[in-house]
Design an enzyme around this catalytic site. Structure first.
Site, mmCIF file in Angstrom:
data_model
loop_
_atom_site.group_PDB
_atom_site.id
_atom_site.type_symbol
_atom_site.label_atom_id
_atom_site.label_comp_id
_atom_site.label_asym_id
_atom_site.label_seq_id
_atom_site.Cartn_x
_atom_site.Cartn_y
_atom_site.Cartn_z
ATOM 1 N N TYR A 117 -12.732 2.492 -0.180
ATOM 2 C CA TYR A 117 -11.901 1.626 0.022
ATOM 3 C C TYR A 117 -12.318 0.250 0.315
ATOM 4 O O TYR A 117 -13.113 -0.158 1.148
ATOM 5 C CB TYR A 117 -10.958 1.922 1.221
ATOM 6 C CG TYR A 117 -10.041 2.983 1.126
ATOM 7 C CD1 TYR A 117 -8.786 2.987 0.726
ATOM 8 C CD2 TYR A 117 -10.596 4.523 1.198
ATOM 9 C CE1 TYR A 117 -7.725 4.116 0.696
ATOM 10 C CE2 TYR A 117 -9.758 5.565 0.948
ATOM 11 C CZ TYR A 117 -8.442 5.544 0.553
ATOM 12 O OH TYR A 117 -7.602 6.384 0.645
ATOM 13 N N CYS A 118 -12.203 -0.606 -0.686
ATOM 14 C CA CYS A 118 -12.676 -1.899 -0.859
ATOM 15 C C CYS A 118 -11.719 -2.812 -0.426
ATOM 16 O O CYS A 118 -10.639 -3.139 -1.104
ATOM 17 C CB CYS A 118 -13.008 -2.186 -2.462
ATOM 18 S SG CYS A 118 -13.909 -3.845 -2.616
ATOM 19 N N ILE A 119 -11.686 -3.494 1.050
ATOM 20 C CA ILE A 119 -10.764 -4.153 1.265
ATOM 21 C C ILE A 119 -10.972 -5.703 1.738
ATOM 22 O O ILE A 119 -12.063 -5.818 2.270
ATOM 23 C CB ILE A 119 -10.297 -3.372 2.765
ATOM 24 C CG1 ILE A 119 -10.192 -1.838 2.456
ATOM 25 C CG2 ILE A 119 -9.006 -4.011 3.582
ATOM 26 C CD1 ILE A 119 -8.919 -1.515 1.606
#
EC number: 1.8.4.12
Length: 145
Positions: A117-119
């Site tokens: 999950y690249c947030i």
């Protein structure tokens, strides 16, 4: 999230926070608040305050954005195909405030489920573990026990 409460919160956002969460923008890699944060705590939606990610699931993916193997509660995030910028990706949004958070990719640590999950930091507010009680997130202390 109540619409009037959401509108009130949106007025308090910085330009980058608004651009990221409301217009699906992306902040610059390695030039954002949490990409290298090593402190223990939880990350909440900058708009709604709903808990989204924990430092216990955060890792250095080398991409320049905070990366997590999973959300705290999968019911608090939603995903859909994003075909912008000539790519096919999976966008991640918060359920309660409908905030754009970032994207999820299938290249995370295999022993942790294989997801990354690249947030965007601008979509998050960090609550250190020693402030969870003060901020009303005491139920999440168990993550760190």
């Amino acid at each position: 999230m109540d619409e009037s409460k959401k509108n009130e919160r949106l007025k308090q956002l910085t330009d980058i926070q608004y651009n990221v969460t409301q217009k699906a923008g992306t902040e610059r890699p390695f030039q954002n608040e949490f990409y290298d944060n090593a402190a223990k705590g939880i990350y909440v939606d900058i708009v709604s305050g709903k808990p989204l990610f924990s430092s216990t699931d955060q890792y250095d993916a080398g991409c320049g954005w905070p990366s997590f193997t999973k959300p705290i509660d999968e019911a608090e995030v939603k995903e859909h195909k994003d075909r912008t910028h000539g790519m096919i990706r999976t966008e991640v949004k918060s359920v309660d405030a409908d905030s754009h958070l970032g994207h999820v990719f299938p290249d995370g640590p295999q022993d942790k489920g294989g997801l990354r999950y690249c947030i965007n930091s601008a979509a998050l507010r960090f609550i250190p573990v020693d402030k969870l009680d003060d901020e009303g997130y005491q139920a999440y202390k168990k993550i760190f026990e």
